[in-house]
Enzyme design. Structure first.
Site, short mmCIF file in Angstrom:
data_model
loop_
_atom_site.label_atom_id
_atom_site.label_comp_id
_atom_site.label_asym_id
_atom_site.label_seq_id
_atom_site.Cartn_x
_atom_site.Cartn_y
_atom_site.Cartn_z
N TYR A 12 6.22 -14.46 -14.12
CA TYR A 12 5.26 -13.55 -13.60
C TYR A 12 3.64 -14.10 -13.83
O TYR A 12 2.86 -13.99 -12.98
CB TYR A 12 5.37 -12.11 -14.22
CG TYR A 12 4.28 -11.05 -13.76
CD1 TYR A 12 4.34 -10.31 -12.86
CD2 TYR A 12 3.23 -10.80 -14.84
CE1 TYR A 12 3.51 -9.37 -12.28
CE2 TYR A 12 2.10 -9.84 -14.30
CZ TYR A 12 2.27 -9.28 -13.09
OH TYR A 12 1.16 -8.26 -12.68
N ALA A 24 0.84 -1.27 -0.11
CA ALA A 24 0.00 0.20 0.01
C ALA A 24 0.74 1.32 0.04
O ALA A 24 0.24 2.36 0.33
CB ALA A 24 -0.95 0.11 1.38
N SER A 61 2.41 2.54 -2.60
CA SER A 61 2.73 3.06 -4.15
C SER A 61 1.68 2.43 -4.97
O SER A 61 1.01 1.52 -4.45
CB SER A 61 3.93 2.91 -4.68
OG SER A 61 4.18 1.51 -4.92
#
Length: 268
Positions: free
Chosen positions: A171, A15, A17
């Site tokens: 990813y 939290a 950015s």
């Protein structure tokens, strides 16, 4: 319009950015008490200071927490502190994430770093916080996933991708695992692709993206108790859509839980 969340307590990981920061802001502005997680306590405190000084959020609605998700021991410490200070949690927003690095990287816990930070840490945290999320009806988990989960595959025999590594494949695997995890029956959970936003992950998707606050609004909507959700549902922004086939297969859910338990040391 933002939902009304007075009296609600929400933990937002990552939290400090991007979408996570804007999610914390919108939740606090809606009346919720927000547990602001950052990689370090210093980063979490700095985010709280920005929310108060720049966004005008009331300081008493914000609680900073630090934990490096590349270290599972710190995830356990985070969960212990949350349980001690906030024994009832209405929502857990699993937002913290990273782009897989160019070179294959393994954490001190022995896991490929993107798989750990993007999925395993959230698996462990959710499992440990289950008592707080289930003390009363209505507790929920919102996984901030990605449309790239559709391109992913879980390498069951080599989840760390030591034999063949690609940052995009690593990813995508982590995002598929996070999306599959939403179908776990222990805690009501959903996944959401918040759209392509102008964050540090933008290069994985495109050259341009919308403001993080726009993506955060889709996350916050799913946090609201008046938004009815179905366990395991997947949203593309504000629309419920069908996820990748593997995401809802009971066999895949069980297999992933078994794998995750092994990789996190079955500490949950």
């Amino acid at each position: 319009m933002s939902p009304s969340l007075p009296g609600h307590t929400v933990l937002v990981t990552g939290a400090t950015s991007g979408i996570g920061y804007q999610t914390a802001r919108l939740l606090a502005e809606s009346g919720a008490t927000v547990l602001v997680h950052g990689r370090t306590t210093e980063e979490a405190h700095a985010a709280v200071d920005r929310l108060v000084s720049l966004a005008g959020v009331q300081a008493d609605r914000l609680c900073p927490f630090g934990a490096d998700f590349a270290r599972l021991e710190e995830v356990e410490q985070l969960a212990a502190r949350v349980l001690a200070e906030h024994p009832h949690l209405d929502v857990l927003v699993n937002n913290a994430g990273m782009a897989a690095p160019e070179r294959h990287t393994v954490t001190v816990d022995g896991n490929e770093i993107a798989f750990q930070v993007n999925f395993l840490a959230h698996y462990l945290l959710t499992s440990l916080l289950e008592p707080a999320l289930t003390t009363e009806p209505g507790g929920r988990v919102v996984n901030v996933s990605s449309s790239l989960h559709r391109t992913g595959s879980i390498q069951w025999a080599d989840p760390n991708r030591a034999r063949r590594y690609s940052r995009l494949a690593a990813y995508a695997q982590s995002q598929l695992a996070l999306t599959v995890f939403a179908a776990d029956p222990r805690v009501t959970a959903v996944s959401v692709h918040p759209g392509i936003c102008a964050t540090s992950l933008l290069p994985l998707y495109a050259h341009q993206g919308v403001a993080p606050a726009e993506g955060a609004a889709h996350v916050v909507r799913l946090c609201a108790p008046d938004t009815e959700i179905v366990n395991g549902a997947y949203y593309d922004r504000d629309q419920r859509v069908t996820p990748a086939p593997a995401a809802t297969e009971p066999r895949t859910v069980k297999r992933l839980n078994k794998l995750a338990d092994v990789l996190v040391g079955h500490t949950a």
